[in-house]
Scaffold this active site. Structure first.
Site, PDB file in Angstrom:
ATOM      1  N   SER A 146       0.856  -1.192   0.000  1.00 58.69           N
ATOM      2  CA  SER A 146       0.000   0.000   0.000  1.00 58.69           C
ATOM      3  C   SER A 146       0.887   1.234   0.000  1.00 58.69           C
ATOM      4  CB  SER A 146      -0.869   0.007   1.261  1.00 58.69           C
ATOM      5  OG  SER A 146      -1.502   1.267   1.394  1.00 58.69           O
ATOM      6  N   TYR A 159      -0.773   0.055  10.781  1.00 59.63           N
ATOM      7  CA  TYR A 159      -1.096  -0.368   9.410  1.00 59.63           C
ATOM      8  C   TYR A 159       0.047   0.010   8.470  1.00 59.63           C
ATOM      9  CZ  TYR A 159      -3.393  -0.798   4.878  1.00 59.63           C
ATOM     10  OH  TYR A 159      -3.697  -1.151   3.580  1.00 59.63           O
TER      11      TYR A 159
HETATM   12  N1  LIG Z   1      -8.595  -0.691  -0.745  1.00 58.69           N
HETATM   13  C1  LIG Z   1      -7.564   0.154  -0.830  1.00 58.69           C
HETATM   14  O1  LIG Z   1      -7.717   1.370  -1.029  1.00 58.69           O
HETATM   15  C2  LIG Z   1      -6.156  -0.381  -0.715  1.00 58.69           C
HETATM   16  C3  LIG Z   1      -5.101   0.473  -1.004  1.00 58.69           C
HETATM   17  C4  LIG Z   1      -3.809  -0.018  -0.923  1.00 58.69           C
HETATM   18  C5  LIG Z   1      -3.583  -1.309  -0.540  1.00 58.69           C
HETATM   19  N2  LIG Z   1      -4.630  -2.125  -0.206  1.00 58.69           N
HETATM   20  C6  LIG Z   1      -4.335  -3.494   0.196  1.00 58.69           C
HETATM   21  O2  LIG Z   1      -4.967  -4.359  -0.735  1.00 58.69           O
HETATM   22  C7  LIG Z   1      -5.364  -5.563  -0.087  1.00 58.69           C
HETATM   23  C8  LIG Z   1      -6.840  -5.813  -0.333  1.00 58.69           C
HETATM   24  O3  LIG Z   1      -7.583  -4.726   0.143  1.00 58.69           O
HETATM   25  P1  LIG Z   1      -9.094  -4.493  -0.315  1.00 58.69           P
HETATM   26  O4  LIG Z   1      -9.460  -3.115   0.085  1.00 58.69           O
HETATM   27  O5  LIG Z   1      -9.252  -4.917  -1.726  1.00 58.69           O
HETATM   28  O6  LIG Z   1      -9.844  -5.521   0.664  1.00 58.69           O
HETATM   29  P2  LIG Z   1     -11.418  -5.732   0.857  1.00 58.69           P
HETATM   30  O7  LIG Z   1     -12.173  -5.227  -0.312  1.00 58.69           O
HETATM   31  O8  LIG Z   1     -11.788  -5.257   2.223  1.00 58.69           O
HETATM   32  O9  LIG Z   1     -11.489  -7.329   0.838  1.00 58.69           O
HETATM   33  C9  LIG Z   1     -10.863  -8.048   1.846  1.00 58.69           C
HETATM   34  C10 LIG Z   1     -10.862  -9.522   1.460  1.00 58.69           C
HETATM   35  O10 LIG Z   1     -10.107 -10.229   2.431  1.00 58.69           O
HETATM   36  C11 LIG Z   1     -10.940 -11.153   3.125  1.00 58.69           C
HETATM   37  N3  LIG Z   1     -10.548 -11.075   4.524  1.00 58.69           N
HETATM   38  C12 LIG Z   1     -10.608  -9.999   5.336  1.00 58.69           C
HETATM   39  N4  LIG Z   1     -10.127 -10.298   6.549  1.00 58.69           N
HETATM   40  C13 LIG Z   1      -9.746 -11.601   6.487  1.00 58.69           C
HETATM   41  C14 LIG Z   1      -9.185 -12.489   7.435  1.00 58.69           C
HETATM   42  N5  LIG Z   1      -8.942 -12.124   8.696  1.00 58.69           N
HETATM   43  N6  LIG Z   1      -8.909 -13.757   7.044  1.00 58.69           N
HETATM   44  C15 LIG Z   1      -9.196 -14.170   5.789  1.00 58.69           C
HETATM   45  N7  LIG Z   1      -9.731 -13.360   4.856  1.00 58.69           N
HETATM   46  C16 LIG Z   1     -10.008 -12.092   5.202  1.00 58.69           C
HETATM   47  C17 LIG Z   1     -12.388 -10.697   2.854  1.00 58.69           C
HETATM   48  O11 LIG Z   1     -13.306 -11.760   2.769  1.00 58.69           O
HETATM   49  P3  LIG Z   1     -14.078 -12.403   4.025  1.00 58.69           P
HETATM   50  O12 LIG Z   1     -14.733 -11.267   4.731  1.00 58.69           O
HETATM   51  O13 LIG Z   1     -15.006 -13.400   3.429  1.00 58.69           O
HETATM   52  O14 LIG Z   1     -13.002 -13.076   4.809  1.00 58.69           O
HETATM   53  C18 LIG Z   1     -12.238 -10.114   1.444  1.00 58.69           C
HETATM   54  O15 LIG Z   1     -12.271 -11.159   0.482  1.00 58.69           O
HETATM   55  C19 LIG Z   1      -5.018  -5.380   1.403  1.00 58.69           C
HETATM   56  O16 LIG Z   1      -3.783  -6.019   1.655  1.00 58.69           O
HETATM   57  C20 LIG Z   1      -4.900  -3.867   1.562  1.00 58.69           C
HETATM   58  O17 LIG Z   1      -4.016  -3.543   2.598  1.00 58.69           O
HETATM   59  C21 LIG Z   1      -5.912  -1.682  -0.307  1.00 58.69           C
END
Ligand SMILES: NC(=O)c1ccc[n+]([C@@H]2O[C@H](COP(=O)([O-])OP(=O)(O)OC[C@H]3O[C@@H](n4cnc5c(N)ncnc54)[C@H](OP(=O)(O)O)[C@@H]3O)[C@@H](O)[C@H]2O)c1
Length: 169
Positions: A146, A159
């Protein structure tokens, strides 16, 4: 996706039922790979598996697991044993709302969960899957970081620290 190792059958995606992980799962499926789907919620896993089957005729293996728990890895290892895995996407991540360090509710548990989900998952999954790739001298491990990890950020300090993943190899 040009580097996709077509000599492999499977990709593994953690945190695969929403957001970035779901996009990786779809894109890898579009390129003809079978997908090992790992997330917490079995119903969401089933829905994603159905969608991938419908859209790309993709075979999937669903593994419900919560990365805040320490005792999940033997179970995951058993399920992926013997699979020809060429792509591992370490995507699962736990963000935090901006707050002063001491004000985070249930701080001890929240910080521990964040380290387990954002860091230990990546280390353990890579340790589990990498030997198959080393044996074939081919494969891709993607660690989803990130911008929050580029430099320390106030109010999301933990984080931010867990997302400094540039040097994991
Ligand atoms: N969104 C952003 O703006 C952003 C920016 C930079 C980096 N990132 C990084 O990108 C990655 C994905 O982020 P996202 O925003 O796309 O996530 P998201 O939309 O919140 O989705 C999270 C996914 O992870 C699963 N999950 C959450 N907690 C879990 C746990 N404890 N054990 C197993 N599965 C779990 C959820 O499914 P279930 O609820 O079914 O488990 C879901 O499939 C992360 O590493 C985040 O740090 C995100």
């Amino acid at each position: 996706m040009d580097m996709l190792p077509h000599s492999f059958q499977f990709s593994v995606v953690t945190g695969c039922t929403d957001g970035i992980g779901l996009s990786y799962a779809k894109e890898l499926a579009r390129h003809g790979m079978k997908i090992v789907l790992i997330s917490r919620n079995p119903k969401k896993l089933e829905a994603v598996a159905e969608d991938l089957k419908k859209e790309f005729n993709t075979e999937t293996l669903m593994i419900p697991a919560d990365f805040t728990e320490l005792n999940i890895y033997d179970g995951i290892k058993e399920r992926v044993a013997g699979l020809d895995v060429g792509v591992l996407v370490n995507n699962v991540g736990m963000p935090s709302d901006p707050q002063p360090f001491l004000d985070v509710p249930e701080g001890e548990k929240t910080y521990q969960d964040m380290l387990l989900v954002n860091n230990l998952s990546m280390v353990q999954m890579t340790k589990m899957i990498l030997p198959v790739m080393v044996k074939k001298k081919k494969g891709v491990v993607m660690n989803v970081s990130s911008l929050a990890g580029v430099s320390p950020l106030p109010f999301v300090a933990i984080y931010s620290a867990t997302k400094v993943q540039w040097y994991l190899a």
